[in-house]
Design a protein around this motif. Structure first.
Motif, PDB file in Angstrom:
ATOM      1  N   PHE A  86      54.720  41.593  41.978  1.00 48.10           N
ATOM      2  CA  PHE A  86      54.587  41.208  40.573  1.00 48.10           C
ATOM      3  C   PHE A  86      53.159  40.768  40.285  1.00 48.10           C
ATOM      4  CE2 PHE A  86      54.955  37.116  42.505  1.00 48.10           C
ATOM      5  CZ  PHE A  86      54.424  36.187  41.612  1.00 48.10           C
ATOM      6  N   GLN A  87      52.870  40.616  39.003  1.00 54.94           N
ATOM      7  CA  GLN A  87      51.573  40.125  38.561  1.00 54.94           C
ATOM      8  C   GLN A  87      51.746  38.721  37.980  1.00 54.94           C
ATOM      9  OE1 GLN A  87      49.107  42.204  39.240  1.00 54.94           O
ATOM     10  NE2 GLN A  87      49.254  44.157  38.196  1.00 54.94           N
ATOM     11  N   PHE A  88      50.951  37.780  38.492  1.00 53.23           N
ATOM     12  CA  PHE A  88      50.949  36.449  37.896  1.00 53.23           C
ATOM     13  C   PHE A  88      50.484  36.513  36.441  1.00 53.23           C
ATOM     14  CE2 PHE A  88      50.508  34.869  42.356  1.00 53.23           C
ATOM     15  CZ  PHE A  88      51.559  33.958  42.337  1.00 53.23           C
ATOM     16  N   ARG A  89      50.740  35.458  35.697  1.00 53.56           N
ATOM     17  CA  ARG A  89      50.228  35.333  34.326  1.00 53.56           C
ATOM     18  C   ARG A  89      48.722  35.619  34.313  1.00 53.56           C
ATOM     19  NH1 ARG A  89      51.640  29.627  32.521  1.00 53.56           N
ATOM     20  NH2 ARG A  89      53.569  30.192  33.609  1.00 53.56           N
ATOM     21  N   GLY A  90      48.273  36.295  33.257  1.00 52.90           N
ATOM     22  CA  GLY A  90      46.855  36.593  33.135  1.00 52.90           C
ATOM     23  C   GLY A  90      46.384  37.774  33.958  1.00 52.90           C
ATOM     24  N   HIS A  91      47.290  38.432  34.674  1.00 56.00           N
ATOM     25  CA  HIS A  91      46.945  39.598  35.485  1.00 56.00           C
ATOM     26  C   HIS A  91      47.766  40.801  35.029  1.00 56.00           C
ATOM     27  CE1 HIS A  91      45.705  36.277  38.143  1.00 56.00           C
ATOM     28  NE2 HIS A  91      44.895  37.137  38.730  1.00 56.00           N
ATOM     29  N   GLY A  92      47.164  41.983  35.088  1.00 49.65           N
ATOM     30  CA  GLY A  92      47.888  43.195  34.740  1.00 49.65           C
ATOM     31  C   GLY A  92      48.477  43.126  33.348  1.00 49.65           C
ATOM     32  N   GLN A 205      40.877  52.300  42.104  1.00 52.00           N
ATOM     33  CA  GLN A 205      42.152  51.715  41.725  1.00 52.00           C
ATOM     34  C   GLN A 205      41.964  50.351  41.076  1.00 52.00           C
ATOM     35  OE1 GLN A 205      44.997  50.788  44.970  1.00 52.00           O
ATOM     36  NE2 GLN A 205      46.364  52.204  43.907  1.00 52.00           N
ATOM     37  N   ARG A 206      41.145  49.492  41.699  1.00 52.34           N
ATOM     38  CA  ARG A 206      40.910  48.155  41.150  1.00 52.34           C
ATOM     39  C   ARG A 206      40.205  48.231  39.797  1.00 52.34           C
ATOM     40  NH1 ARG A 206      40.292  43.687  44.366  1.00 52.34           N
ATOM     41  NH2 ARG A 206      40.099  42.599  42.352  1.00 52.34           N
ATOM     42  N   ILE A 207      39.210  49.107  39.692  1.00 57.12           N
ATOM     43  CA  ILE A 207      38.450  49.218  38.438  1.00 57.12           C
ATOM     44  C   ILE A 207      39.328  49.749  37.322  1.00 57.12           C
ATOM     45  CG2 ILE A 207      36.590  50.521  37.313  1.00 57.12           C
ATOM     46  CD1 ILE A 207      35.059  50.234  40.001  1.00 57.12           C
ATOM     47  N   ASP A 208      40.137  50.763  37.612  1.00 54.96           N
ATOM     48  CA  ASP A 208      41.029  51.313  36.591  1.00 54.96           C
ATOM     49  C   ASP A 208      41.928  50.213  36.020  1.00 54.96           C
ATOM     50  OD1 ASP A 208      39.981  53.815  36.893  1.00 54.96           O
ATOM     51  OD2 ASP A 208      41.646  54.604  38.094  1.00 54.96           O
ATOM     52  N   GLN A 209      42.477  49.392  36.919  1.00 51.16           N
ATOM     53  CA  GLN A 209      43.388  48.339  36.470  1.00 51.16           C
ATOM     54  C   GLN A 209      42.655  47.273  35.663  1.00 51.16           C
ATOM     55  OE1 GLN A 209      43.909  44.853  38.157  1.00 51.16           O
ATOM     56  NE2 GLN A 209      45.014  44.561  36.229  1.00 51.16           N
ATOM     57  N   LEU A 210      41.483  46.832  36.157  1.00 48.46           N
ATOM     58  CA  LEU A 210      40.742  45.772  35.471  1.00 48.46           C
ATOM     59  C   LEU A 210      40.216  46.226  34.107  1.00 48.46           C
ATOM     60  CD1 LEU A 210      38.786  44.264  38.487  1.00 48.46           C
ATOM     61  CD2 LEU A 210      40.489  43.077  37.085  1.00 48.46           C
ATOM     62  N   MET A 211      39.728  47.453  34.039  1.00 46.88           N
ATOM     63  CA  MET A 211      39.194  47.940  32.770  1.00 46.88           C
ATOM     64  C   MET A 211      40.312  48.206  31.765  1.00 46.88           C
ATOM     65  SD  MET A 211      36.129  47.586  33.569  1.00 46.88           S
ATOM     66  CE  MET A 211      35.331  48.136  32.073  1.00 46.88           C
ATOM     67  N   ARG A 212      41.495  48.516  32.260  1.00 44.84           N
ATOM     68  CA  ARG A 212      42.635  48.757  31.373  1.00 44.84           C
ATOM     69  C   ARG A 212      43.236  47.440  30.865  1.00 44.84           C
ATOM     70  NH1 ARG A 212      46.230  50.958  34.893  1.00 44.84           N
ATOM     71  NH2 ARG A 212      47.202  48.923  35.191  1.00 44.84           N
ATOM     72  N   ASP A 213      43.419  46.473  31.793  1.00 44.89           N
ATOM     73  CA  ASP A 213      44.151  45.259  31.452  1.00 44.89           C
ATOM     74  C   ASP A 213      43.265  44.046  31.200  1.00 44.89           C
ATOM     75  OD1 ASP A 213      46.589  46.645  31.823  1.00 44.89           O
ATOM     76  OD2 ASP A 213      46.494  46.281  33.979  1.00 44.89           O
TER      77      ASP A 213
END
Length: 297
Positions: A86-92, A205-213
């Motif tokens: 899962f993703q903690f609050r503020g993530h994803g 993978q990390r960049i795609d997620q951070l730039m999206r979310d």
């Protein structure tokens, strides 16, 4: 001097400018992220969740600061039963309620996902290890097995380097500067491995997620928080526990792992002799975690 370009080539690269080898390099492309779901919790914060595997037991995996599901999944690759990420609050895609936040808030997120999923075991990485520490201090018999991987905080705030790293990463994400985001993330990786196909795939993978979310601004408040004020409270924890630390890791001081293992009644401590174990000791790390969690009662 030749340098790398961003984005990396699709064959796994990297490519370099100027004279030098230019043949294609092997490297598996990044797999598409699996479909996740948003789960409503009793405390009103929707959290992003992924469930894999079948059967029993059920193990919940809690990620590190500015990280997420994709980074914790490999740690459960050989673990039996259902696995809940899962993703903690503020993530994803998880909600980001108004802060500042504390480890009590993170423990509430972790408890909700564990209860909703019926998890009897838990693994926490860095920030997730802090949340797990707080949860079991409050509920010492909640789980029957625990893994703390690279615990970063106990009763003292995290090192100043954490605040600096998070501020740099947050500024790069906010500015939409992909190269700066890649530079910030690459500080986690041993220098001798940077530029390899596996690392390029990880960065993508990390960049795609951070730039999206994006990154929630209130994450910065966690750098000044402690997991618990009194570590002796952990003396009531009943679960069998594995604590894994790494010498030379300034973001996850080995002294924290040693102190945590010392106050947990049924803990085994393993310390790797150099940082970057996710990359340098990947097979041993996965085997160590799975053997502990899969061992018969």
């Amino acid at each position: 001097m030749r340098d790398f370009r961003w984005p990396p080539p699709p064959d796994g690269g990297p490519r370099t400018y100027g004279p030098g080898p230019s043949a294609p390099r092997s490297g598996r492309p990044t797999l598409p992220e699996p479909e996740t779901e948003l789960v409503a919790t009793p405390h009103g914060v929707r959290l992003e969740r992924l469930v894999t595997g079948t059967g029993t037991p059920t193990t919940v995996f809690a990620h590190g600061l500015a990280s997420g599901i994709a980074v914790t999944r490999p740690l459960g690759s050989a673990v039996d039963g259902r696995k809940v990420f899962f993703q903690f609050r503020g993530h994803g895609r998880s909600d980001a309620p108004k802060g500042p936040w504390t480890y009590a808030d993170l423990a509430r997120d972790l408890r909700a996902i564990s209860d909703l999923s019926g998890a009897t075991r838990a693994l926490g990485v860095s920030l997730g290890a802090g949340a797990l520490t707080r949860l079991v201090a409050d509920s010492p018999d909640r789980f029957d097995r625990l893994v703390f991987f690279l615990p970063a905080v106990l009763d003292l705030p995290r090192p100043a380097a954490v605040k600096s790293r998070l501020a740099t990463l947050a500024a790069a994400v906010e500015a939409g500067d992909v190269s700066a985001v890649a530079d910030a993330i690459s500080t986690e990786i041993p220098p001798n491995l940077r530029g390899t196909p596996a690392i390029w795939a990880y960065l993508r993978q990390r960049i795609d997620q951070l730039m999206r979310d994006g990154l929630a601004a209130d994450l910065a408040s966690l750098a000044d928080e402690v997991a618990i004020a009194d570590p002796t409270r952990l003396g009531r924890v009943t679960a069998r526990t594995l604590v894994i630390g790494s010498a030379g890791d300034e973001l996850h001081p080995v002294a924290v792992a040693e102190r945590l293992a010392a106050v947990l009644p049924n803990a085994t401590l393993h310390v790797y002799d150099r940082p970057g174990v996710v990359w340098t000791e990947r097979s041993d790390l996965r085997a160590r975690i799975s053997e502990f969690l899969n061992a018969p009662e």
